[in-house]
Enzyme design. Structure first.
Site, PDB file in Angstrom:
ATOM      1  N   MET A 122      39.168  33.080  37.744  1.00 43.39           N
ATOM      2  CA  MET A 122      39.328  31.833  36.997  1.00 43.39           C
ATOM      3  C   MET A 122      37.840  31.143  37.032  1.00 43.39           C
ATOM      4  O   MET A 122      37.992  29.752  36.796  1.00 43.39           O
ATOM      5  CB  MET A 122      40.227  30.812  37.723  1.00 43.39           C
ATOM      6  CG  MET A 122      41.911  31.614  37.480  1.00 43.39           C
ATOM      7  SD  MET A 122      42.139  31.885  35.836  1.00 43.39           S
ATOM      8  CE  MET A 122      43.643  32.287  35.734  1.00 43.39           C
ATOM      9  N   GLY A 181      46.457  38.866  42.418  1.00 40.46           N
ATOM     10  CA  GLY A 181      46.042  40.341  42.265  1.00 40.46           C
ATOM     11  C   GLY A 181      46.813  41.120  41.899  1.00 40.46           C
ATOM     12  O   GLY A 181      46.560  42.189  42.336  1.00 40.46           O
ATOM     13  N   GLU A 212      50.597  43.333  30.923  1.00 39.47           N
ATOM     14  CA  GLU A 212      49.165  43.328  31.296  1.00 39.47           C
ATOM     15  C   GLU A 212      48.925  44.685  32.075  1.00 39.47           C
ATOM     16  O   GLU A 212      47.968  45.486  32.214  1.00 39.47           O
ATOM     17  CB  GLU A 212      49.009  42.132  32.206  1.00 39.47           C
ATOM     18  CG  GLU A 212      48.752  40.929  31.351  1.00 39.47           C
ATOM     19  CD  GLU A 212      48.154  39.840  32.144  1.00 39.47           C
ATOM     20  OE1 GLU A 212      47.607  39.936  33.164  1.00 39.47           O
ATOM     21  OE2 GLU A 212      48.771  38.340  31.984  1.00 39.47           O
ATOM     22  N   HIS A 221      43.275  38.804  29.580  1.00 42.88           N
ATOM     23  CA  HIS A 221      43.905  37.317  29.190  1.00 42.88           C
ATOM     24  C   HIS A 221      45.384  37.391  28.699  1.00 42.88           C
ATOM     25  O   HIS A 221      45.756  38.376  27.734  1.00 42.88           O
ATOM     26  CB  HIS A 221      42.933  36.900  28.125  1.00 42.88           C
ATOM     27  CG  HIS A 221      43.192  35.366  27.829  1.00 42.88           C
ATOM     28  ND1 HIS A 221      42.809  34.194  28.525  1.00 42.88           N
ATOM     29  CD2 HIS A 221      43.940  34.703  26.792  1.00 42.88           C
ATOM     30  CE1 HIS A 221      43.130  33.221  28.451  1.00 42.88           C
ATOM     31  NE2 HIS A 221      43.735  33.374  26.801  1.00 42.88           N
ATOM     32  N   ASN A 269      47.209  42.489  39.137  1.00 44.92           N
ATOM     33  CA  ASN A 269      46.451  43.281  38.113  1.00 44.92           C
ATOM     34  C   ASN A 269      45.306  44.169  38.950  1.00 44.92           C
ATOM     35  O   ASN A 269      45.301  45.169  38.875  1.00 44.92           O
ATOM     36  CB  ASN A 269      45.711  42.389  36.980  1.00 44.92           C
ATOM     37  CG  ASN A 269      46.503  42.269  35.972  1.00 44.92           C
ATOM     38  OD1 ASN A 269      46.857  43.036  35.153  1.00 44.92           O
ATOM     39  ND2 ASN A 269      46.722  40.899  35.783  1.00 44.92           N
ATOM     40  N   ASN A 290      37.841  41.896  30.627  1.00 48.30           N
ATOM     41  CA  ASN A 290      38.408  40.766  30.990  1.00 48.30           C
ATOM     42  C   ASN A 290      39.981  41.098  30.477  1.00 48.30           C
ATOM     43  O   ASN A 290      40.379  41.406  29.371  1.00 48.30           O
ATOM     44  CB  ASN A 290      37.906  39.311  30.675  1.00 48.30           C
ATOM     45  CG  ASN A 290      38.946  38.277  31.143  1.00 48.30           C
ATOM     46  OD1 ASN A 290      39.425  38.283  32.450  1.00 48.30           O
ATOM     47  ND2 ASN A 290      39.229  37.168  30.305  1.00 48.30           N
TER      48      ASN A 290
HETATM   49  C1  GAR Z   1      47.038  37.172  34.560  1.00 50.59           C
HETATM   50  O1  GAR Z   1      48.187  36.792  33.860  1.00 50.59           O
HETATM   51  C2  GAR Z   1      45.891  37.318  33.903  1.00 50.59           C
HETATM   52  O2  GAR Z   1      46.007  37.571  32.446  1.00 50.59           O
HETATM   53  C3  GAR Z   1      45.544  35.807  33.994  1.00 50.59           C
HETATM   54  O3  GAR Z   1      45.759  35.252  35.487  1.00 50.59           O
HETATM   55  C4  GAR Z   1      46.952  36.121  35.666  1.00 50.59           C
HETATM   56  C5  GAR Z   1      46.707  36.981  36.775  1.00 50.59           C
HETATM   57  O4  GAR Z   1      47.643  37.323  37.678  1.00 50.59           O
HETATM   58  N1  GAR Z   1      44.119  35.631  33.569  1.00 50.59           N
HETATM   59  C6  GAR Z   1      43.727  34.457  32.952  1.00 50.59           C
HETATM   60  O5  GAR Z   1      44.245  33.547  32.527  1.00 50.59           O
HETATM   61  C7  GAR Z   1      42.006  34.356  32.651  1.00 50.59           C
HETATM   62  N2  GAR Z   1      41.678  33.416  31.888  1.00 50.59           N
HETATM   63  P1  GAR Z   1      47.290  38.481  38.887  1.00 50.59           P
HETATM   64  O6  GAR Z   1      46.298  37.597  39.990  1.00 50.59           O
HETATM   65  O7  GAR Z   1      48.585  38.707  39.609  1.00 50.59           O
HETATM   66  O8  GAR Z   1      46.426  39.658  38.279  1.00 50.59           O
END
Ligand code: GAR
Length: 192
Positions: free
Chosen positions: A94, A20, A178, A113, A22, A111
């Protein structure tokens, strides 16, 4: 994207599955003056999601659904409509959402990615990027369409891969980008 009505901020739900970071970043962004969004709801498919702690820290409602039963998504659509959610930000979520769910919030689901889409859709992007000896990687914010990681791209950030990069090191550097990119994407879709 529908424009802001008066001074009201767009009610937003963030969907997570894990850490979490992001989500935390979006919450912090939402509290700034320039933010067009207000985070009203946190959704997770995972009871153990570390990011769920931000619901308590920032006093935001949360809902956890396993998405295993078909009725789960229907229930969720109802909750999101009741809460008048107008924007959904997937942030490390996910689970693949159904066509019906995506249609119910057409053009309102974003989203992030961790790759330069359309390259490296799906999982384990950093490992695959390194195996293929790519020179660059990055991250993308896009609209969600029924085809996985295939919706219209809003914004991307490219970074250079270093000689001694590992999937872990790369994931860390991409994540920093990100956190800058998601708020930028939100400002962009609202023409701010
Ligand atoms: C992030 O790197 C996001 O881009 C990726 O999961 C991570 C989550 O981090 N998302 C994917 O791979 C979606 N297909 P976070 O929980 O610390 O935000």
């Amino acid at each position: 994207m529908a424009l802001l009505t008066g001074n009201k901020k767009i009610k937003t739900a963030v969907f997570i599955s894990g850490t979490g970071s992001n989500l935390k970043n979006l919450i912090q962004f939402s509290k700034t003056k320039k933010s067009p969004i207000l985070i009203d709801l946190i959704i997770s498919n995972n009871f153990k999601s570390k990011g769920l702690r931000f619901a308590k820290i920032f006093k935001i409602k949360k809902k956890i659904l396993t998405f295993k039963k078909k009725t789960d998504e229907k229930k969720l659509i109802r909750v999101l409509k009741e809460e008048k959610i107008n924007l959904i930000c997937l942030a490390g979520f996910m689970k693949i959402l159904s066509r019906n769910f995506i249609k119910s919030f057409k053009g309102k689901i974003l989203n992030i990615h961790p790759s330069l889409l359309p390259n490296y859709k799906g999982l384990n992007t950093h490992t695959r990027v390194l195996i293929n000896k790519e020179k660059y990687t990055g991250c993308t914010v896009h609209f969600v369409s029924p085809k996985l990681d295939n919706g219209k791209i809003i914004i991307q950030k490219k970074i250079k891969i270093k000689k001694n990069d590992t999937p872990k090191k790369l994931a860390k550097r991409v994540l920093i980008e990100e956190h800058k990119l998601y708020p930028k994407a939100i400002l962009k879709i609202f023409n701010l």
